[in-house]
Design a protein around this motif. Structure first.
Motif, PDB file in Angstrom:
ATOM      1  N   THR A   1     -34.617   3.878   5.995  1.00 44.66           N
ATOM      2  CA  THR A   1     -34.112   2.786   5.170  1.00 44.66           C
ATOM      3  C   THR A   1     -32.938   2.082   5.854  1.00 44.66           C
ATOM      4  O   THR A   1     -32.055   2.736   6.415  1.00 44.66           O
ATOM      5  CB  THR A   1     -33.658   3.323   3.798  1.00 44.66           C
ATOM      6  N   ASP A   2     -32.932   0.761   5.805  1.00 45.37           N
ATOM      7  CA  ASP A   2     -31.790  -0.018   6.296  1.00 45.37           C
ATOM      8  C   ASP A   2     -30.735  -0.046   5.182  1.00 45.37           C
ATOM      9  O   ASP A   2     -30.928  -0.673   4.139  1.00 45.37           O
ATOM     10  CB  ASP A   2     -32.243  -1.435   6.650  1.00 45.37           C
ATOM     11  N   ASN A   3     -29.615   0.628   5.429  1.00 44.82           N
ATOM     12  CA  ASN A   3     -28.564   0.769   4.418  1.00 44.82           C
ATOM     13  C   ASN A   3     -27.405  -0.204   4.627  1.00 44.82           C
ATOM     14  O   ASN A   3     -26.307   0.024   4.111  1.00 44.82           O
ATOM     15  CB  ASN A   3     -28.034   2.209   4.438  1.00 44.82           C
ATOM     16  N   THR A   4     -27.629  -1.283   5.342  1.00 42.91           N
ATOM     17  CA  THR A   4     -26.550  -2.218   5.649  1.00 42.91           C
ATOM     18  C   THR A   4     -25.887  -2.749   4.384  1.00 42.91           C
ATOM     19  O   THR A   4     -24.652  -2.814   4.291  1.00 42.91           O
ATOM     20  CB  THR A   4     -27.081  -3.386   6.490  1.00 42.91           C
ATOM     21  N   ASP A   5     -26.683  -3.143   3.396  1.00 42.11           N
ATOM     22  CA  ASP A   5     -26.122  -3.698   2.162  1.00 42.11           C
ATOM     23  C   ASP A   5     -25.254  -2.678   1.440  1.00 42.11           C
ATOM     24  O   ASP A   5     -24.207  -3.025   0.875  1.00 42.11           O
ATOM     25  CB  ASP A   5     -27.247  -4.176   1.239  1.00 42.11           C
ATOM     26  N   ALA A   6     -25.675  -1.412   1.447  1.00 41.68           N
ATOM     27  CA  ALA A   6     -24.889  -0.360   0.800  1.00 41.68           C
ATOM     28  C   ALA A   6     -23.545  -0.181   1.495  1.00 41.68           C
ATOM     29  O   ALA A   6     -22.490  -0.066   0.843  1.00 41.68           O
ATOM     30  CB  ALA A   6     -25.673   0.955   0.791  1.00 41.68           C
ATOM     31  N   PHE A   7     -23.549  -0.169   2.828  1.00 42.28           N
ATOM     32  CA  PHE A   7     -22.292  -0.037   3.566  1.00 42.28           C
ATOM     33  C   PHE A   7     -21.376  -1.231   3.290  1.00 42.28           C
ATOM     34  O   PHE A   7     -20.170  -1.060   3.062  1.00 42.28           O
ATOM     35  CB  PHE A   7     -22.570   0.090   5.065  1.00 42.28           C
ATOM     36  N   HIS A   8     -21.930  -2.419   3.307  1.00 42.95           N
ATOM     37  CA  HIS A   8     -21.104  -3.601   3.063  1.00 42.95           C
ATOM     38  C   HIS A   8     -20.508  -3.585   1.654  1.00 42.95           C
ATOM     39  O   HIS A   8     -19.336  -3.947   1.465  1.00 42.95           O
ATOM     40  CB  HIS A   8     -21.932  -4.867   3.274  1.00 42.95           C
ATOM     41  N   ALA A   9     -21.298  -3.150   0.665  1.00 42.61           N
ATOM     42  CA  ALA A   9     -20.800  -3.099  -0.708  1.00 42.61           C
ATOM     43  C   ALA A   9     -19.680  -2.075  -0.851  1.00 42.61           C
ATOM     44  O   ALA A   9     -18.662  -2.322  -1.515  1.00 42.61           O
ATOM     45  CB  ALA A   9     -21.945  -2.768  -1.667  1.00 42.61           C
ATOM     46  N   ALA A  10     -19.847  -0.912  -0.222  1.00 45.91           N
ATOM     47  CA  ALA A  10     -18.819   0.134  -0.300  1.00 45.91           C
ATOM     48  C   ALA A  10     -17.533  -0.317   0.392  1.00 45.91           C
ATOM     49  O   ALA A  10     -16.427  -0.108  -0.127  1.00 45.91           O
ATOM     50  CB  ALA A  10     -19.350   1.422   0.330  1.00 45.91           C
ATOM     51  N   ILE A  11     -17.664  -0.927   1.553  1.00 43.39           N
ATOM     52  CA  ILE A  11     -16.485  -1.400   2.278  1.00 43.39           C
ATOM     53  C   ILE A  11     -15.791  -2.512   1.500  1.00 43.39           C
ATOM     54  O   ILE A  11     -14.548  -2.586   1.461  1.00 43.39           O
ATOM     55  CB  ILE A  11     -16.893  -1.867   3.688  1.00 43.39           C
ATOM     56  N   GLU A  12     -16.553  -3.365   0.850  1.00 42.22           N
ATOM     57  CA  GLU A  12     -15.972  -4.430   0.035  1.00 42.22           C
ATOM     58  C   GLU A  12     -15.196  -3.846  -1.139  1.00 42.22           C
ATOM     59  O   GLU A  12     -14.119  -4.342  -1.497  1.00 42.22           O
ATOM     60  CB  GLU A  12     -17.078  -5.354  -0.470  1.00 42.22           C
ATOM     61  N   GLU A  13     -15.714  -2.779  -1.747  1.00 44.17           N
ATOM     62  CA  GLU A  13     -15.016  -2.126  -2.859  1.00 44.17           C
ATOM     63  C   GLU A  13     -13.679  -1.558  -2.386  1.00 44.17           C
ATOM     64  O   GLU A  13     -12.653  -1.679  -3.068  1.00 44.17           O
ATOM     65  CB  GLU A  13     -15.892  -1.008  -3.419  1.00 44.17           C
ATOM     66  N   ILE A  14     -13.679  -0.949  -1.203  1.00 40.37           N
ATOM     67  CA  ILE A  14     -12.441  -0.405  -0.645  1.00 40.37           C
ATOM     68  C   ILE A  14     -11.461  -1.538  -0.349  1.00 40.37           C
ATOM     69  O   ILE A  14     -10.259  -1.432  -0.609  1.00 40.37           O
ATOM     70  CB  ILE A  14     -12.746   0.411   0.625  1.00 40.37           C
ATOM     71  N   SER A  15     -11.972  -2.629   0.170  1.00 41.14           N
ATOM     72  CA  SER A  15     -11.112  -3.770   0.484  1.00 41.14           C
ATOM     73  C   SER A  15     -10.460  -4.333  -0.775  1.00 41.14           C
ATOM     74  O   SER A  15      -9.260  -4.655  -0.774  1.00 41.14           O
ATOM     75  CB  SER A  15     -11.942  -4.857   1.182  1.00 41.14           C
ATOM     76  N   LYS A  16     -11.215  -4.436  -1.859  1.00 37.35           N
ATOM     77  CA  LYS A  16     -10.655  -4.943  -3.108  1.00 37.35           C
ATOM     78  C   LYS A  16      -9.567  -4.028  -3.640  1.00 37.35           C
ATOM     79  O   LYS A  16      -8.595  -4.483  -4.245  1.00 37.35           O
ATOM     80  CB  LYS A  16     -11.765  -5.085  -4.147  1.00 37.35           C
ATOM     81  N   SER A  17      -9.713  -2.731  -3.417  1.00 37.59           N
ATOM     82  CA  SER A  17      -8.720  -1.771  -3.897  1.00 37.59           C
ATOM     83  C   SER A  17      -7.472  -1.757  -3.031  1.00 37.59           C
ATOM     84  O   SER A  17      -6.431  -1.268  -3.448  1.00 37.59           O
ATOM     85  CB  SER A  17      -9.343  -0.368  -3.939  1.00 37.59           C
ATOM     86  N   GLY A  18      -7.586  -2.282  -1.814  1.00 35.49           N
ATOM     87  CA  GLY A  18      -6.442  -2.267  -0.909  1.00 35.49           C
ATOM     88  C   GLY A  18      -6.478  -1.140   0.085  1.00 35.49           C
ATOM     89  O   GLY A  18      -5.627  -1.044   0.962  1.00 35.49           O
ATOM     90  N   GLY A  19      -7.468  -0.266  -0.015  1.00 37.50           N
ATOM     91  CA  GLY A  19      -7.596   0.841   0.925  1.00 37.50           C
ATOM     92  C   GLY A  19      -8.374   1.982   0.316  1.00 37.50           C
ATOM     93  O   GLY A  19      -8.464   2.114  -0.910  1.00 37.50           O
ATOM     94  N   GLY A  20      -8.963   2.804   1.162  1.00 41.20           N
ATOM     95  CA  GLY A  20      -9.700   3.945   0.647  1.00 41.20           C
ATOM     96  C   GLY A  20     -10.522   4.621   1.717  1.00 41.20           C
ATOM     97  O   GLY A  20     -10.420   4.303   2.912  1.00 41.20           O
ATOM     98  N   GLU A  21     -11.337   5.561   1.269  1.00 40.51           N
ATOM     99  CA  GLU A  21     -12.141   6.380   2.166  1.00 40.51           C
ATOM    100  C   GLU A  21     -13.613   6.205   1.835  1.00 40.51           C
ATOM    101  O   GLU A  21     -14.025   6.276   0.677  1.00 40.51           O
ATOM    102  CB  GLU A  21     -11.744   7.850   2.039  1.00 40.51           C
ATOM    103  N   LEU A  22     -14.418   5.989   2.864  1.00 41.42           N
ATOM    104  CA  LEU A  22     -15.862   5.877   2.718  1.00 41.42           C
ATOM    105  C   LEU A  22     -16.493   7.149   3.254  1.00 41.42           C
ATOM    106  O   LEU A  22     -16.361   7.472   4.434  1.00 41.42           O
ATOM    107  CB  LEU A  22     -16.376   4.656   3.485  1.00 41.42           C
ATOM    108  N   LEU A  23     -17.181   7.885   2.371  1.00 40.22           N
ATOM    109  CA  LEU A  23     -17.802   9.155   2.733  1.00 40.22           C
ATOM    110  C   LEU A  23     -19.271   8.960   3.048  1.00 40.22           C
ATOM    111  O   LEU A  23     -20.014   8.360   2.276  1.00 40.22           O
ATOM    112  CB  LEU A  23     -17.670  10.152   1.583  1.00 40.22           C
TER     113      LEU A  23
END
Length: 570
Positions: free
Chosen positions: A167-189
């Protein structure tokens, strides 16, 4: 008698109800008190879940982390006293077990950890502090002072990612990174057990990418965007075109970037190599790196394995305060140029860099220090870099250059151990390579206490006009149209070479001789490799070396008469 029986029955019912109410009151009281304790202690104190003591042995046998008792266990070293589990693994366990109370408490303590800059185990932290004092690298505790308090932790599977290696998970990675960006910082597991394919992803400021599974680049060159070349290169470093491929994992103009975990980031290089060999890449744009960190401050990469790069494995460019440690690079080396330029680490126009305790196997330079190709202040210098205590397998040695336009200074290669693969590739031990058109300078460079068990090429090589064709030796001066690279204060000391293709040579520009080149305590047990078209002499030859020294008469005997400018010292 009937009334008495009824009365006794009523009394019995009353007693039973009273007893039940009493039990309920007792239970509620203890429950309330426990809740009060939780409220008072979290986040300042973590409470061990019920039954954790009884289940401790079983949890350890299942390789599951246990909850910490105190914040000191959680934040004092960011490892746990009774286990080897990291903060990220602890959070993985909390999320997996859906323990909301513990999750909230751990997250609060994680924020405290990050605020105080306690991201590393105590031994590594102390080790880095001892080195940073001499390197002028900022203490690790200062790197994260601006980390936002609304730090979040997200699991890539929560955004629909599927680790089926298909599966191409590009959209999932972009969505998770965008969520971290909106929060101001975080960890992507990226959890263990899955292979998550993706097109390029870009990390934002104050982001930690924790990889326990595998991230693999999608096998589709059209999904790797074309981006502008670096200002100090001007063109793609691979195909020399005006556009280049975005790296699989990148970060640009950001602070506090961490990539860690015990998983793998796979560049899917075997998909890309035929495009280079057959000149068939789409739009004639070259291959992507696995990781490129550009213009970032406070960078740490640790634990992960970087495998099968399409081009360079790890490229750090225009960065400050970088710590690369306890990670692995596994890149191929091929005959007949089938998988070319698979460098290990390329440190380019950076300052304050510490690289230690890594394992590197690759198809080109294990580590090379660069400073761009373009002059006229378009290539920042590289300075204050230490590369130490690394294990080096296949590859082509510890190098400076050939891109030196901005200048490279204050580099130490210390206590590294290398064993190249016999008859595969033509590597060196210590290597300075300079092109005619780049100019710049190479100053204050040292190789000290390094061990080379097997070197296919010469143990030491300083060569001007590297891959410069007909322009090989025609540089004019430091500022002309064909500038020379200035080489000064080079030290090679305490080098043990078990077998090499030869001692080597120091070959500098006619119009810019090397100065202050020093050799001390160099042992080559065996030189000259059977069947190799290399310099098989056991002596070192010199060309255009203005000054320097050789320590000891015994070592002096290993130098050719062309090295007369090197003074013998006791």
């Amino acid at each position: 008698m009937k009334k008495i029986r009824i009365s006794l029955a009523r009394v019995f019912v009353i007693i039973v109800i009273t007893y039940l109410l009493f039990l309920s009151f007792i239970y509620s009281g203890f429950d309330a008190r426990e809740k009060n304790n939780d409220d008072e202690s979290a986040p300042s104190k973590l409470i061990r879940p019920k039954n954790s003591h009884d289940n401790l042995k079983a949890q350890l046998q299942q390789s599951e982390p246990i909850a910490p008792n105190t914040p000191d266990e959680f934040c004092g070293s960011c490892l746990f006293r009774d286990t080897d589990f990291s903060c990220a693994e602890r959070i993985d366990w909390v999320i997996k077990n859906k323990n909301k109370k513990m999750q909230d408490a751990i997250m609060e303590n994680l924020k405290y950890c990050l605020k105080e800059g306690v991201q590393y185990d105590a031994e590594a932290n102390e080790l880095h502090k001892s080195r940073s004092s001499s390197l002028n690298i900022k203490p690790l505790s200062e790197w994260n002072k601006n980390t936002p308090m609304n730090w979040i932790v997200v699991d890539i599977t929560e955004y629909g990612a599927i680790g089926d290696n298909n599966t191409d998970n590009t959209d999932a990675f972009h969505a998770a990174i965008e969520e971290i960006s909106k929060s101001g910082g975080g960890e992507l597991l990226v959890p263990s057990g899955g292979v998550y394919q993706t097109a390029p992803i870009t990390l934002g400021p104050h982001t930690t990418l924790t990889v326990h599974g595998t991230i693999r680049g999608v096998a589709d060159q059209h999904k790797f965007p074309a981006i502008d070349p670096l200002p100090s290169f001007g063109r793609d470093a691979d195909f020399r075109g005006k556009r280049r491929r975005q790296a699989l994992v990148s970060a640009r103009y950001a602070r506090n970037i961490t990539i860690r975990g015990n998983g793998v980031i796979d560049g899917a290089g075997w998909y890309w190599y035929p495009f280079f060999k057959n000149f068939s890449a789409a739009y004639h744009i070259g291959r992507p790196h696995i990781i490129e960190i550009e213009n970032c401050t406070g960078v740490e990469i640790t634990g992960v394995t970087l495998r099968d790069p399409a081009f360079w494995t790890l490229h750090l460019v225009y960065c400050t305060d970088v710590y690369i440690h306890h990670m692995a690079i596994d890149a191929p080396m091929c005959r007949n140029y089938r998988c070319p330029n698979t460098d290990g680490m390329d440190i380019h126009s950076c300052k304050n860099v510490l690289v230690e305790y890594n394992t590197i196997e690759c198809g080109d330079d294990h580590v090379t220090i660069l400073a761009g190709k373009l002059r006229q202040n378009r290539s920042p210098p590289t300075r204050n870099v230490t590369v130490q205590h690394n294990i080096l397998g296949r590859g082509m040695g510890l190098a400076i250059g050939s891109s030196t336009a901005g200048g490279v200074s204050d580099v130490l290669y210390y206590n590294n151990t290398m064993t190249q693969i016999p008859d595969l590739g033509q590597g060196q031990g210590a290597h300075i390579k300079m092109r005619t058109r780049y100019g710049g300078y190479v100053k204050n460079i040292s190789w000290i206490d390094n061990i080379f068990y097997y070197v296919n090429g010469p143990a030491v090589e300083i060569n001007s006009g590297y891959q410069s064709g007909n322009w090989r030796r025609t540089c004019t001066n430091a500022t002309g149209d064909l500038p020379c690279t200035e080489v000064d204060n080079i030290t090679i000391k305490n080098m043990m070479v078990h077998q090499a293709g030869g001692f080597g040579h120091v070959d500098c520009f006619d119009n810019s001789p090397c100065t202050n080149v020093h050799f001390e305590n160099i042992t080559i047990l065996k030189s000259g490799l059977k069947g190799k078209r290399l310099n098989k002499t056991s002596t070192l030859k010199c060309g255009n070396v203005a000054s320097g020294s050789v320590a000891g008469s015994a070592l002096r005997e290993k130098f050719d008469d062309s090295c007369a400018s090197l003074v013998t010292v006791p």
